[in-house]
Write a protein that holds these residues in place. Structure first.
Motif, PDB file in Angstrom:
ATOM      1  N   ILE A 201       0.852  -1.184   0.000  1.00 57.61           N
ATOM      2  CA  ILE A 201       0.000   0.000   0.000  1.00 57.61           C
ATOM      3  C   ILE A 201       0.884   1.229   0.000  1.00 57.61           C
ATOM      4  O   ILE A 201       1.974   1.233   0.600  1.00 57.61           O
ATOM      5  CB  ILE A 201      -0.965   0.012   1.205  1.00 57.61           C
ATOM      6  N   ALA A 202       0.459   2.252  -0.714  1.00 55.99           N
ATOM      7  CA  ALA A 202       1.224   3.495  -0.800  1.00 55.99           C
ATOM      8  C   ALA A 202       0.278   4.681  -0.710  1.00 55.99           C
ATOM      9  O   ALA A 202      -0.698   4.760  -1.461  1.00 55.99           O
ATOM     10  CB  ALA A 202       2.012   3.552  -2.109  1.00 55.99           C
ATOM     11  N   LEU A 203       0.557   5.576   0.213  1.00 55.99           N
ATOM     12  CA  LEU A 203      -0.177   6.830   0.346  1.00 55.99           C
ATOM     13  C   LEU A 203       0.696   7.941  -0.206  1.00 55.99           C
ATOM     14  O   LEU A 203       1.876   8.052   0.154  1.00 55.99           O
ATOM     15  CB  LEU A 203      -0.508   7.131   1.812  1.00 55.99           C
ATOM     16  N   SER A 204       0.120   8.757  -1.072  1.00 55.92           N
ATOM     17  CA  SER A 204       0.865   9.845  -1.702  1.00 55.92           C
ATOM     18  C   SER A 204       0.199  11.178  -1.403  1.00 55.92           C
ATOM     19  O   SER A 204      -0.929  11.436  -1.846  1.00 55.92           O
ATOM     20  CB  SER A 204       0.938   9.642  -3.217  1.00 55.92           C
ATOM     21  N   ASP A 205       0.866  12.018  -0.615  1.00 57.75           N
ATOM     22  CA  ASP A 205       0.403  13.382  -0.312  1.00 57.75           C
ATOM     23  C   ASP A 205      -1.062  13.413   0.127  1.00 57.75           C
ATOM     24  O   ASP A 205      -1.857  14.236  -0.351  1.00 57.75           O
ATOM     25  CB  ASP A 205       0.597  14.288  -1.535  1.00 57.75           C
ATOM     26  N   VAL A 206      -1.420  12.523   1.031  1.00 60.36           N
ATOM     27  CA  VAL A 206      -2.810  12.409   1.481  1.00 60.36           C
ATOM     28  C   VAL A 206      -3.171  13.550   2.428  1.00 60.36           C
ATOM     29  O   VAL A 206      -2.486  13.800   3.425  1.00 60.36           O
ATOM     30  CB  VAL A 206      -3.049  11.049   2.160  1.00 60.36           C
ATOM     31  N   THR A 207      -4.258  14.232   2.092  1.00 59.13           N
ATOM     32  CA  THR A 207      -4.780  15.315   2.921  1.00 59.13           C
ATOM     33  C   THR A 207      -6.245  15.026   3.235  1.00 59.13           C
ATOM     34  O   THR A 207      -7.017  14.655   2.350  1.00 59.13           O
ATOM     35  CB  THR A 207      -4.651  16.673   2.205  1.00 59.13           C
ATOM     36  N   VAL A 208      -6.606  15.190   4.500  1.00 60.70           N
ATOM     37  CA  VAL A 208      -7.984  14.999   4.961  1.00 60.70           C
ATOM     38  C   VAL A 208      -8.395  16.235   5.743  1.00 60.70           C
ATOM     39  O   VAL A 208      -7.662  16.681   6.640  1.00 60.70           O
ATOM     40  CB  VAL A 208      -8.120  13.742   5.854  1.00 60.70           C
ATOM     41  N   ARG A 209      -9.555  16.783   5.406  1.00 58.81           N
ATOM     42  CA  ARG A 209     -10.058  17.968   6.112  1.00 58.81           C
ATOM     43  C   ARG A 209     -11.473  17.718   6.617  1.00 58.81           C
ATOM     44  O   ARG A 209     -12.260  17.033   5.975  1.00 58.81           O
ATOM     45  CB  ARG A 209     -10.065  19.195   5.193  1.00 58.81           C
TER      46      ARG A 209
ATOM     47  N   PRO B  91     -13.349  10.849   3.166  1.00 59.70           N
ATOM     48  CA  PRO B  91     -12.833  11.141   1.822  1.00 59.70           C
ATOM     49  C   PRO B  91     -11.526  11.928   1.895  1.00 59.70           C
ATOM     50  O   PRO B  91     -11.232  12.594   2.891  1.00 59.70           O
ATOM     51  CB  PRO B  91     -13.941  11.991   1.206  1.00 59.70           C
ATOM     52  N   LEU B  92     -10.750  11.846   0.830  1.00 61.08           N
ATOM     53  CA  LEU B  92      -9.525  12.634   0.737  1.00 61.08           C
ATOM     54  C   LEU B  92      -9.836  14.001   0.135  1.00 61.08           C
ATOM     55  O   LEU B  92     -10.618  14.115  -0.804  1.00 61.08           O
ATOM     56  CB  LEU B  92      -8.493  11.932  -0.145  1.00 61.08           C
ATOM     57  N   ALA B  93      -9.198  15.025   0.691  1.00 61.24           N
ATOM     58  CA  ALA B  93      -9.257  16.340   0.068  1.00 61.24           C
ATOM     59  C   ALA B  93      -8.221  16.432  -1.042  1.00 61.24           C
ATOM     60  O   ALA B  93      -8.386  17.189  -2.006  1.00 61.24           O
ATOM     61  CB  ALA B  93      -9.017  17.429   1.116  1.00 61.24           C
ATOM     62  N   ASP B  94      -7.156  15.627  -0.904  1.00 60.03           N
ATOM     63  CA  ASP B  94      -6.092  15.623  -1.913  1.00 60.03           C
ATOM     64  C   ASP B  94      -5.278  14.348  -1.717  1.00 60.03           C
ATOM     65  O   ASP B  94      -5.334  13.697  -0.669  1.00 60.03           O
ATOM     66  CB  ASP B  94      -5.188  16.850  -1.757  1.00 60.03           C
ATOM     67  N   GLY B  95      -4.519  13.991  -2.744  1.00 62.30           N
ATOM     68  CA  GLY B  95      -3.633  12.837  -2.661  1.00 62.30           C
ATOM     69  C   GLY B  95      -4.263  11.574  -3.210  1.00 62.30           C
ATOM     70  O   GLY B  95      -5.353  11.589  -3.798  1.00 62.30           O
ATOM     71  N   ALA B  96      -3.565  10.447  -3.017  1.00 60.99           N
ATOM     72  CA  ALA B  96      -4.017   9.162  -3.553  1.00 60.99           C
ATOM     73  C   ALA B  96      -3.561   8.035  -2.636  1.00 60.99           C
ATOM     74  O   ALA B  96      -2.537   8.139  -1.961  1.00 60.99           O
ATOM     75  CB  ALA B  96      -3.464   8.937  -4.956  1.00 60.99           C
ATOM     76  N   ILE B  97      -4.352   6.957  -2.626  1.00 59.13           N
ATOM     77  CA  ILE B  97      -4.004   5.745  -1.891  1.00 59.13           C
ATOM     78  C   ILE B  97      -4.094   4.579  -2.860  1.00 59.13           C
ATOM     79  O   ILE B  97      -5.123   4.372  -3.512  1.00 59.13           O
ATOM     80  CB  ILE B  97      -4.950   5.513  -0.686  1.00 59.13           C
TER      81      ILE B  97
ATOM     82  N   GLY C 218      -0.823  -1.134  -6.333  1.00 60.00           N
ATOM     83  CA  GLY C 218      -0.754  -0.309  -7.525  1.00 60.00           C
ATOM     84  C   GLY C 218      -2.067   0.266  -8.010  1.00 60.00           C
ATOM     85  O   GLY C 218      -2.075   1.155  -8.868  1.00 60.00           O
ATOM     86  N   ALA C 219      -3.207  -0.220  -7.473  1.00 61.08           N
ATOM     87  CA  ALA C 219      -4.517   0.260  -7.928  1.00 61.08           C
ATOM     88  C   ALA C 219      -5.100   1.224  -6.904  1.00 61.08           C
ATOM     89  O   ALA C 219      -5.063   0.953  -5.692  1.00 61.08           O
ATOM     90  CB  ALA C 219      -5.468  -0.910  -8.133  1.00 61.08           C
ATOM     91  N   ARG C 220      -5.637   2.338  -7.371  1.00 58.58           N
ATOM     92  CA  ARG C 220      -6.185   3.323  -6.448  1.00 58.58           C
ATOM     93  C   ARG C 220      -7.430   2.791  -5.743  1.00 58.58           C
ATOM     94  O   ARG C 220      -8.308   2.201  -6.365  1.00 58.58           O
ATOM     95  CB  ARG C 220      -6.513   4.622  -7.184  1.00 58.58           C
ATOM     96  N   ILE C 221      -7.465   3.019  -4.429  1.00 64.78           N
ATOM     97  CA  ILE C 221      -8.637   2.621  -3.643  1.00 64.78           C
ATOM     98  C   ILE C 221      -9.316   3.826  -2.999  1.00 64.78           C
ATOM     99  O   ILE C 221     -10.414   3.677  -2.455  1.00 64.78           O
ATOM    100  CB  ILE C 221      -8.287   1.583  -2.562  1.00 64.78           C
ATOM    101  N   ASP C 222      -8.680   5.010  -3.028  1.00 63.94           N
ATOM    102  CA  ASP C 222      -9.357   6.175  -2.476  1.00 63.94           C
ATOM    103  C   ASP C 222     -10.586   6.475  -3.329  1.00 63.94           C
ATOM    104  O   ASP C 222     -10.564   6.364  -4.555  1.00 63.94           O
ATOM    105  CB  ASP C 222      -8.419   7.383  -2.423  1.00 63.94           C
ATOM    106  N   GLY C 223     -11.671   6.803  -2.665  1.00 62.46           N
ATOM    107  CA  GLY C 223     -12.937   7.045  -3.358  1.00 62.46           C
ATOM    108  C   GLY C 223     -13.855   5.836  -3.366  1.00 62.46           C
ATOM    109  O   GLY C 223     -15.047   5.967  -3.675  1.00 62.46           O
ATOM    110  N   LEU C 224     -13.312   4.638  -3.010  1.00 65.45           N
ATOM    111  CA  LEU C 224     -14.153   3.459  -2.935  1.00 65.45           C
ATOM    112  C   LEU C 224     -14.896   3.426  -1.601  1.00 65.45           C
ATOM    113  O   LEU C 224     -14.472   4.020  -0.613  1.00 65.45           O
ATOM    114  CB  LEU C 224     -13.308   2.188  -3.075  1.00 65.45           C
ATOM    115  N   MET C 225     -16.008   2.694  -1.555  1.00 63.00           N
ATOM    116  CA  MET C 225     -16.741   2.509  -0.320  1.00 63.00           C
ATOM    117  C   MET C 225     -15.968   1.550   0.592  1.00 63.00           C
ATOM    118  O   MET C 225     -15.207   0.696   0.106  1.00 63.00           O
ATOM    119  CB  MET C 225     -18.134   1.951  -0.611  1.00 63.00           C
TER     120      MET C 225
END
Length: 255
Positions: A6-14, A56-62, A66-73
């Motif tokens: 798993i890789a988190l890239s510049d993850v921001t949560v507000r 939800p993320l305000a910015d960044g990616a998870i 290798g497959a993005r999971i941010d935005g999934l339920m």
């Protein structure tokens, strides 16, 4: 070098005008144990909630494998192999230990209610296999003798072990442990440390661990990530983090 699990890239949560996480990046390899520590309010729980889809993320990616999971339920993220335990527990207290573990294996038993109702051979075989797997995992944790006990009658340490068994029932690649040692006596913490190492080193599960019990963190972590006011201030081996002036400042108010 092993590709990250798993890789988190510049993850921001507000949350409204409050930034809970600010540009946090980290990664975890298969079979690696990474502990996330920090003062209260540092953003640790927000990090777990972001990974598991509860915020939800305000910015960044998870990315998971290798497959993005941010935005999934949350359910979709869970079916991809991300399992989590919670600090305040999540067992069904009236159900037995075995029934609680089987609830983590529900996806492996055919979901056709008519097949189960009429006891069709395929459904019976799947149920027997699920029970055998659940018992094998209880053996692994040394708590097989508790399988018929109601979960609500167990000690705090025993309930933690059952939670972990249920979380790993489907052989997930990634396990998130939220304060697993809270309220545990030192001997039980030592048992927990041994189990975390076993899951990582022998079963290849990546473990991300939030924990305030520093002695447990130092015993099991390959790396330690330190958060403070939503920002990552350290990410290194335990012996390096222990001597980091920024970490000492965050925890103690002085270096």
């Amino acid at each position: 070098m092993t590709d990250p699990l798993i890789a988190l890239s510049d993850v921001t949560v507000r949350f409204g005008g409050v930034t809970a996480l600010s540009g946090v990046s980290l990664s975890l390899a298969p079979g690696e144990v990474v502990a996330v520590i920090g003062p209260n309010g540092a953003g640790k729980t927000s990090l777990f909630n972001a990974i598991t889809g509860f915020v939800p993320l305000a910015d960044g990616a998870i990315r998971l494998r290798g497959a993005r999971i941010d935005g999934l339920m949350p359910h979709d993220i869970s079916t991809r192999g991300v399992r989590r335990t919670f600090q305040n527990g999540g067992l069904f207290p009236e159900q037995t230990v075995l029934e609680n573990v089987l609830s983590g294996l529900h996806a492996e038993v055919p979901g056709n209610p008519l097949a189960i109702l009429f006891g069709l051979p395929g459904a019976r075989r799947a149920e027997r296999a699920a029970v055998a797997r659940a018992r094998a995992l209880l053996d692994l944790m040394g708590i097989r003798h508790l399988e018929r006990r109601p979960a609500g009658s167990l000690s705090g340490g025993q309930q933690r072990m059952v939670e972990i068994v249920r979380a790993i029932a489907t052989d997930p690649p990634l396990l998130l442990l939220d304060e697993p040692a809270v309220g545990l006596a030192p001997p039980v913490r030592e048992q927990l440390a041994a189990i975390v190492k076993l899951l990582a080193k022998e079963r290849g599960i990546g473990v991300l661990l939030i924990e305030h019990a520093i002695e447990l963190v130092m015993a099991v972590a390959d790396r330690i990530v330190v958060l403070n006011y939503g920002e990552k201030i350290a990410d290194a081996a335990p012996e390096v983090v222990r001597a980091d002036k920024a970490v000492l400042e965050a925890y103690l108010g002085h270096a």
